[in-house]
Every structure is written in C-alpha cells, then in structure tokens.
Motif scaffolding. Structure first.
Motif, PDB file in Angstrom:
ATOM      1  N   ALA A   1      19.804  70.449  47.978  1.00  0.00           N
ATOM      2  CA  ALA A   1      20.241  69.734  49.173  1.00  0.00           C
ATOM      3  C   ALA A   1      21.510  68.969  48.846  1.00  0.00           C
ATOM      4  N   SER A   2      22.311  68.739  49.859  1.00  0.00           N
ATOM      5  CA  SER A   2      23.525  67.957  49.689  1.00  0.00           C
ATOM      6  C   SER A   2      23.160  66.525  49.313  1.00  0.00           C
ATOM      7  N   GLY A   3      24.004  65.919  48.497  1.00  0.00           N
ATOM      8  CA  GLY A   3      23.780  64.546  48.066  1.00  0.00           C
ATOM      9  C   GLY A   3      24.286  64.368  46.648  1.00  0.00           C
ATOM     10  N   THR A   4      23.898  63.262  46.037  1.00  0.00           N
ATOM     11  CA  THR A   4      24.345  62.954  44.683  1.00  0.00           C
ATOM     12  C   THR A   4      23.910  64.033  43.694  1.00  0.00           C
ATOM     13  N   ALA A   5      22.814  64.722  43.973  1.00  0.00           N
ATOM     14  CA  ALA A   5      22.350  65.788  43.077  1.00  0.00           C
ATOM     15  C   ALA A   5      23.402  66.878  42.893  1.00  0.00           C
ATOM     16  N   THR A   6      24.263  67.078  43.879  1.00  0.00           N
ATOM     17  CA  THR A   6      25.307  68.104  43.720  1.00  0.00           C
ATOM     18  C   THR A   6      26.327  67.685  42.668  1.00  0.00           C
ATOM     19  N   LEU A   7      26.637  66.403  42.598  1.00  0.00           N
ATOM     20  CA  LEU A   7      27.512  65.896  41.545  1.00  0.00           C
ATOM     21  C   LEU A   7      26.827  66.038  40.193  1.00  0.00           C
TER      22      LEU A   7
END
Length: 196
Positions: A136-142
């Motif tokens: 999901a989009s969010g800080t996890a993508t960073l």
C-alpha cells in the motif's frame, strides 16, 4: 510566546497545501522529512529546513537477504511480500486484491512463497527477505526503496472521498508513492482504485 519547532511536517505536499498558512501562524520552524517541503512552507512565510527521513539511518546500505530469510524461517525460493497497509480500512480495501494477485503469480510459479507480516509486524524483515514487494502507498514505500526491493504500489480510497478531493483540487500530486514523488518521475508502478 515560546518558540515552536514542528517535526515532522504534515504531508501538505500531497493534499490540502493551504494548511501551511494555519501552521505558519503557530510555528516558528518546520523540520521536513522530504526535500520538496521547505519551498512549500516558504510560500506561506514559514521557515522550514529539510532534515531527512530517519528511515535512511535505520536501514543498512546493503540489506542482508539471507539473514532476513533465515530470521523468518523461509527457504531460499522466490518470495513475494504483501503489505496491504497499517490501517484496518486499507487492509480491507487492498488485501483481497493482493491475495488474488499472489494466487495469479503462484499459478505460474508454484515455488513462489508469499509473506504477509501481519502477526509479528516485522514488515522490514519481510521486505528484505523478499524478491519483490506489493504494498500500500505510504511510508512503507520509502522503506522498500531503502531496502532496495522492486515494488508495485497500490492504493484504494473511498470513491466519494477521491471524487471530492479531485474536484476541489485538494490533491497536489499526480503520483502517490514516495519513491516516485521524491524522484519526480515514475520509478515504480502505481495502481490506484480499479487498477488494483
């Protein structure tokens, strides 16, 4: 009468940028996670400084996939990590699509193992252990980018909320994954709403 330093900056770069005016009235200095944020605050007369994201200091430059797989008890086989979000509403919207995608992939790759870090919450180790991440989009993508993992990023919101936000011009970005936003170009695939 006390000086106020605010950290971290709200995501005004993504939506409701005009919030910066109200923030500027109650804050003397904004410490920003992302390099594009100080210029936005400057438009509203607020001094801001880019200090970077703490994740950059927490993740090794070369993450150890073997150690992560060993720590999770995974065999040395192709691995897909599914991270459908941290909020219950995100999980409800995305998990069925993520599982359907995993089943499609397993059909052609029977050795593919699927990791969903739900029970232990060890998302970073699951990312490092995987060959690719669907999240999901969010800080996890960073975090996935810092873990040096290829990814596909998906997001679904309430259709009425998306319509209102788009109609009122509240969304300020055409990209929604942090790697793409920070690069200013498409590095990873983004799947929004029905494209999931």
């Amino acid at each position: 009468g006390l000086p106020v330093v605010h950290f971290p900056s709200p995501s005004i770069w993504a939506w409701r940028q005009n919030r910066a005016a109200a923030i500027a009235q109650s804050c003397d200095l904004m410490l920003c996670l992302f390099p594009m944020e100080p210029a936005i605050y400057a438009q509203y007369g607020l001094k801001a400084a880019f200090v970077g994201h703490p994740l950059a200091d927490q993740i090794p430059l070369v993450p150890d996939r073997y150690e992560a797989r060993h720590g999770l008890g995974l065999p040395d086989a192709p691995c897909l990590a599914l991270l459908p979000g941290s909020r219950l509403s995100e999980i409800r919207r995305l998990l069925p699509d993520f599982i359907a995608a995993a089943h499609l992939l397993q059909h052609g790759r029977p050795m593919l193992q699927i990791v969903i870090p739900a029970a232990d919450g060890n998302a970073r180790m699951a990312m490092i252990a995987s060959d690719v991440v669907l999240l999901a989009s969010g800080t996890a993508t960073l975090e996935a980018a810092l873990c040096k993992r290829p990814m596909a990023v998906a997001y679904k919101v309430n259709p009425a909320s998306l319509f209102v936000a788009q109609s009122l011009g509240m969304l300020k970005t055409h990209r929604f994954s942090l790697p793409n936003i920070l690069a200013g170009r498409d590095l990873v695939p983004e799947l929004l709403q029905g494209d999931c």
